[in-house]
Scaffold this active site. Structure first.
Site, PDB file in Angstrom:
ATOM      1  N   PRO A  28       0.768  -1.276  -0.159  1.00 39.00           N
ATOM      2  CA  PRO A  28       0.005  -0.068  -0.089  1.00 39.00           C
ATOM      3  C   PRO A  28       0.971   1.346  -0.033  1.00 39.00           C
ATOM      4  O   PRO A  28       1.817   1.264   0.354  1.00 39.00           O
ATOM      5  CB  PRO A  28      -0.703   0.004   1.319  1.00 39.00           C
ATOM      6  CG  PRO A  28      -0.108  -0.855   2.287  1.00 39.00           C
ATOM      7  CD  PRO A  28       0.649  -1.872   1.400  1.00 39.00           C
ATOM      8  N   ASP A  29       0.074   2.353  -0.711  1.00 47.18           N
ATOM      9  CA  ASP A  29       0.951   3.719  -0.198  1.00 47.18           C
ATOM     10  C   ASP A  29       0.460   4.317   0.929  1.00 47.18           C
ATOM     11  O   ASP A  29      -0.158   3.519   2.036  1.00 47.18           O
ATOM     12  CB  ASP A  29       0.731   4.675  -1.573  1.00 47.18           C
ATOM     13  CG  ASP A  29      -0.827   4.926  -1.628  1.00 47.18           C
ATOM     14  OD1 ASP A  29      -1.377   4.884  -0.686  1.00 47.18           O
ATOM     15  OD2 ASP A  29      -0.941   5.869  -2.613  1.00 47.18           O
ATOM     16  N   PHE A  30       0.960   5.539   1.098  1.00 46.64           N
ATOM     17  CA  PHE A  30       0.721   5.950   2.638  1.00 46.64           C
ATOM     18  C   PHE A  30      -0.546   6.932   2.536  1.00 46.64           C
ATOM     19  O   PHE A  30      -1.417   6.874   3.494  1.00 46.64           O
ATOM     20  CB  PHE A  30       1.922   6.782   2.973  1.00 46.64           C
ATOM     21  CG  PHE A  30       3.244   5.832   3.154  1.00 46.64           C
ATOM     22  CD1 PHE A  30       3.326   5.277   4.424  1.00 46.64           C
ATOM     23  CD2 PHE A  30       4.033   5.577   2.224  1.00 46.64           C
ATOM     24  CE1 PHE A  30       4.328   4.593   4.750  1.00 46.64           C
ATOM     25  CE2 PHE A  30       4.961   4.966   2.213  1.00 46.64           C
ATOM     26  CZ  PHE A  30       5.180   4.222   3.669  1.00 46.64           C
ATOM     27  N   ARG A  31      -0.751   7.782   1.751  1.00 48.76           N
ATOM     28  CA  ARG A  31      -1.658   8.700   1.630  1.00 48.76           C
ATOM     29  C   ARG A  31      -2.936   8.716   1.018  1.00 48.76           C
ATOM     30  O   ARG A  31      -3.762   9.657   0.839  1.00 48.76           O
ATOM     31  CB  ARG A  31      -0.991  10.249   1.507  1.00 48.76           C
ATOM     32  CG  ARG A  31       0.224  10.480   2.503  1.00 48.76           C
ATOM     33  CD  ARG A  31       0.886  11.712   2.404  1.00 48.76           C
ATOM     34  NE  ARG A  31       1.977  11.993   3.671  1.00 48.76           N
ATOM     35  CZ  ARG A  31       3.128  11.293   3.651  1.00 48.76           C
ATOM     36  NH1 ARG A  31       3.186  10.499   2.743  1.00 48.76           N
ATOM     37  NH2 ARG A  31       3.904  11.657   4.638  1.00 48.76           N
ATOM     38  N   ASN A  80      10.943   4.524  -1.200  1.00 45.06           N
ATOM     39  CA  ASN A  80      10.552   3.207  -0.492  1.00 45.06           C
ATOM     40  C   ASN A  80      11.487   2.281  -0.109  1.00 45.06           C
ATOM     41  O   ASN A  80      12.820   2.363  -0.232  1.00 45.06           O
ATOM     42  CB  ASN A  80      10.024   2.419  -2.081  1.00 45.06           C
ATOM     43  CG  ASN A  80       8.836   3.330  -2.610  1.00 45.06           C
ATOM     44  OD1 ASN A  80       8.385   4.265  -2.107  1.00 45.06           O
ATOM     45  ND2 ASN A  80       8.603   2.919  -3.832  1.00 45.06           N
ATOM     46  N   ASP A 134      10.837  -0.886   0.492  1.00 45.91           N
ATOM     47  CA  ASP A 134      10.659  -2.266  -0.058  1.00 45.91           C
ATOM     48  C   ASP A 134      11.718  -3.255  -0.851  1.00 45.91           C
ATOM     49  O   ASP A 134      11.738  -4.317  -0.849  1.00 45.91           O
ATOM     50  CB  ASP A 134       9.319  -2.519  -0.803  1.00 45.91           C
ATOM     51  CG  ASP A 134       9.368  -1.511  -1.976  1.00 45.91           C
ATOM     52  OD1 ASP A 134      10.494  -1.245  -2.627  1.00 45.91           O
ATOM     53  OD2 ASP A 134       8.385  -0.965  -2.179  1.00 45.91           O
ATOM     54  N   HIS A 170      14.882   6.807   2.373  1.00 40.99           N
ATOM     55  CA  HIS A 170      14.370   6.516   3.586  1.00 40.99           C
ATOM     56  C   HIS A 170      14.562   5.105   4.038  1.00 40.99           C
ATOM     57  O   HIS A 170      14.079   4.317   4.670  1.00 40.99           O
ATOM     58  CB  HIS A 170      12.621   6.742   3.502  1.00 40.99           C
ATOM     59  CG  HIS A 170      12.300   7.971   3.391  1.00 40.99           C
ATOM     60  ND1 HIS A 170      11.003   8.258   2.942  1.00 40.99           N
ATOM     61  CD2 HIS A 170      13.109   9.252   3.232  1.00 40.99           C
ATOM     62  CE1 HIS A 170      10.919   9.481   2.741  1.00 40.99           C
ATOM     63  NE2 HIS A 170      11.989   9.961   2.886  1.00 40.99           N
TER      64      HIS A 170
HETATM   65  P1  OAD Z   1       2.262   8.799  -0.781  1.00 37.09           P
HETATM   66  O1  OAD Z   1       1.194   7.768  -0.277  1.00 37.09           O
HETATM   67  O2  OAD Z   1       2.365  10.190   0.208  1.00 37.09           O
HETATM   68  O3  OAD Z   1       2.047   9.190  -2.051  1.00 37.09           O
HETATM   69  C1  OAD Z   1       2.119   8.103  -3.157  1.00 37.09           C
HETATM   70  C2  OAD Z   1       1.377   8.760  -4.531  1.00 37.09           C
HETATM   71  O4  OAD Z   1       1.264   7.861  -5.539  1.00 37.09           O
HETATM   72  C3  OAD Z   1       0.140   9.481  -4.158  1.00 37.09           C
HETATM   73  O5  OAD Z   1       0.243  10.757  -5.018  1.00 37.09           O
HETATM   74  C4  OAD Z   1      -0.823   8.596  -5.164  1.00 37.09           C
HETATM   75  O6  OAD Z   1      -2.098   9.184  -5.958  1.00 37.09           O
HETATM   76  C5  OAD Z   1       0.115   7.923  -6.169  1.00 37.09           C
HETATM   77  N1  OAD Z   1      -0.381   6.741  -6.477  1.00 37.09           N
HETATM   78  C6  OAD Z   1      -0.776   5.630  -5.981  1.00 37.09           C
HETATM   79  N2  OAD Z   1      -0.669   4.359  -6.474  1.00 37.09           N
HETATM   80  C7  OAD Z   1      -0.141   4.895  -7.796  1.00 37.09           C
HETATM   81  C8  OAD Z   1      -0.077   4.190  -8.979  1.00 37.09           C
HETATM   82  N3  OAD Z   1      -0.242   2.727  -9.225  1.00 37.09           N
HETATM   83  N4  OAD Z   1       0.656   4.812 -10.017  1.00 37.09           N
HETATM   84  C9  OAD Z   1       0.912   6.197 -10.076  1.00 37.09           C
HETATM   85  N5  OAD Z   1       0.614   6.875  -8.805  1.00 37.09           N
HETATM   86  C10 OAD Z   1       0.267   6.199  -7.717  1.00 37.09           C
HETATM   87  O7  OAD Z   1       3.768   8.037  -0.607  1.00 37.09           O
HETATM   88  P2  OAD Z   1       5.393   8.550  -0.601  1.00 37.09           P
HETATM   89  O8  OAD Z   1       5.186   9.896  -1.505  1.00 37.09           O
HETATM   90  O9  OAD Z   1       6.077   7.577  -1.229  1.00 37.09           O
HETATM   91  O10 OAD Z   1       8.082   7.922   4.734  1.00 37.09           O
HETATM   92  O11 OAD Z   1       5.310   9.032   0.753  1.00 37.09           O
HETATM   93  C11 OAD Z   1       6.567   9.544   1.193  1.00 37.09           C
HETATM   94  C12 OAD Z   1       7.148   8.920   2.402  1.00 37.09           C
HETATM   95  O12 OAD Z   1       5.918   9.015   3.437  1.00 37.09           O
HETATM   96  C13 OAD Z   1       7.311   7.494   2.644  1.00 37.09           C
HETATM   97  O13 OAD Z   1       8.658   7.304   2.187  1.00 37.09           O
HETATM   98  C14 OAD Z   1       6.935   7.393   4.054  1.00 37.09           C
HETATM   99  C15 OAD Z   1       5.754   8.049   4.267  1.00 37.09           C
HETATM  100  O14 OAD Z   1       5.642   8.800   5.535  1.00 37.09           O
HETATM  101  C16 OAD Z   1       8.415   7.097   5.858  1.00 37.09           C
HETATM  102  O15 OAD Z   1       8.160   6.131   6.334  1.00 37.09           O
HETATM  103  C17 OAD Z   1       9.648   7.790   6.537  1.00 37.09           C
END
Ligand code: OAD
Ligand code: ZN
Length: 334
Positions: free
Chosen positions: A72-75, A145, A147, A164
């Site tokens: 999963p992503d975060f936000r 990431n 992972d 990170h």
């Molecule tokens: P986020 O969850 O903040 O952002 C992910 C982005 O990718 C969002 O804009 C989604 O819309 C987009 N997205 C999701 N799935 C997608 C797909 N299949 N194709 C294209 N876009 C997609 O994740 P990060 O930006 O990586 O830090 O978050 C940054 C940091 O926040 C992470 O490294 C983590 C977190 O807190 C730590 O754990 C220190």
């Protein structure tokens, strides 16, 4: 003899230089900020790669590149921060907060099963970056990431900056003893282990994966490499990140003013203030944009579309197919 094509070329060059000159007057741009893209689209970026042959491409990625692998992503609305209610955290990001972890390590380790699923495979987006490396034009891959899918895709270690950290290794917080991924994975998936402790009898400190929590310093390599790489960058590709976490997000400003920047993401992120204001982010929505492209969609579809425009489609497909065979067993060092 009248050569229609030659005349048309001269005419478009004239129009381009006239527009550039006009922009210089209107926006006060320096000549170095004139557009290098024939058009502000994925096709324009593909043409730039074909014709201008950038040699120092930098890729910046986030969780959106791994969602199609099942992480999963975060936000996003289904992301990590939206499903932590059961952990009774003071706020969702506390799960990655080092001071919270010091007094409450259990929620992180309970949740880690979701973050470190077994048997994950790199995605087409990962293989596209690998293809850039194979073509000899990748300067560096900056990933947020943890992972380690970059390495599973076969990327050499020196080409990747894990901003990170990653879960390939873990460290005892008391004695500093190092543990590998296998050790940590076994602990995380062992129903009798709430929190992994150091094997050394006299220590028994908490062992934490080497991922960077909020409140911890980024790896030294992030600083040293970014100082060296970004001034040389001639194309920046940003994928699958909300561009909100600093200092990573600020790297997009570290390339020269005329360097094209391509964002592939499900939503528009990192955007700039309206035309006329000073540049504080990506400019794809500004009227005076001359170098930024936003391609809205998934990372996998975006890289496939770009590969097609570059005639790299087959190579990418082959790489994905080979990868699938190769990674039925874990590669060395991972
Ligand atoms: P986020 O969850 O903040 O952002 C992910 C982005 O990718 C969002 O804009 C989604 O819309 C987009 N997205 C999701 N799935 C997608 C797909 N299949 N194709 C294209 N876009 C997609 O994740 P990060 O930006 O990586 O830090 O978050 C940054 C940091 O926040 C992470 O490294 C983590 C977190 O807190 C730590 O754990 C220190
Ligand atoms: Zn120890």
């Amino acid at each position: 003899m009248f050569n229609r094509e030659k005349v048309s070329n001269i005419y478009s060059k004239f129009v381009q230089s006239f527009e550039n000159a006009l922009n210089t007057v209107v926006y006060g741009e320096k000549p170095s900020t004139l557009s290098k893209l024939s058009e502000l689209s994925l096709k324009g970026v593909a043409n730039y790669i074909k014709e201008c042959k950038p040699k120092n491409v930098i890729v910046m990625t986030g969780a959106g590149t791994s969602t199609s692998a099942g992480i999963p992503d975060f936000r996003s609305s289904t992301g990590v921060y939206s499903c932590l209610q059961e952990y009774n955290l003071p706020h969702p990001q506390a799960i990655f907060d080092i001071s919270y972890f010091e007094s409450h390590p259990e929620p992180f380790f309970r949740f880690a099963k979701t973050l470190f699923p077994k048997n994950v495979k790199p995605t087409p987006a990962h293989y596209f970056v690998k293809l850039l490396e194979k073509k000899g034009i990748l300067k560096r891959w900056y990933t947020q990431n943890i992972d380690a899918l970059e390495f599973l895709a076969g990327m050499p270690e020196e080409k990747v900056v894990t901003a990170h950290g990653s879960h390939l290794t873990s460290t005892c917080r008391s004695c500093g003893k190092k543990y590998d991924r296998k050790w940590m994975t076994e602990k995380i998936f062992d129903p009798n282990t709430l929190v992994p402790h150091c094997d050394t009898e006299s220590c028994r400190g908490v062992v934490k994966p080497d991922i960077i929590f909020f409140g911890e310093a980024l790896p030294r390599r992030f600083m040293t490499c970014s100082f060296e790489d970004f001034p040389k960058c001639d194309l920046l590709i940003i994928m699958g990140t909300s561009l909100v976490v600093q200092p990573f997000a600020a790297l997009v400003h570290e390339v020269a003013d005329d360097v094209p920047r391509l964002l592939i993401n499900l939503e528009d992120v990192g955007g700039d203030s309206p035309a006329g204001a000073s540049s504080t982010g990506l400019c794809y929505a500004r009227k005076d944009n001359m170098r930024d492209v936003f391609w809205k969609g998934t990372c996998d579809e975006g890289v496939k579309a770009l590969a097609e425009l570059l005639d790299w489609e087959l190579e990418l497909q082959e790489m994905i197919a080979e990868g699938e065979v190769k990674f039925t067993t874990a590669p060395p060092n991972v």
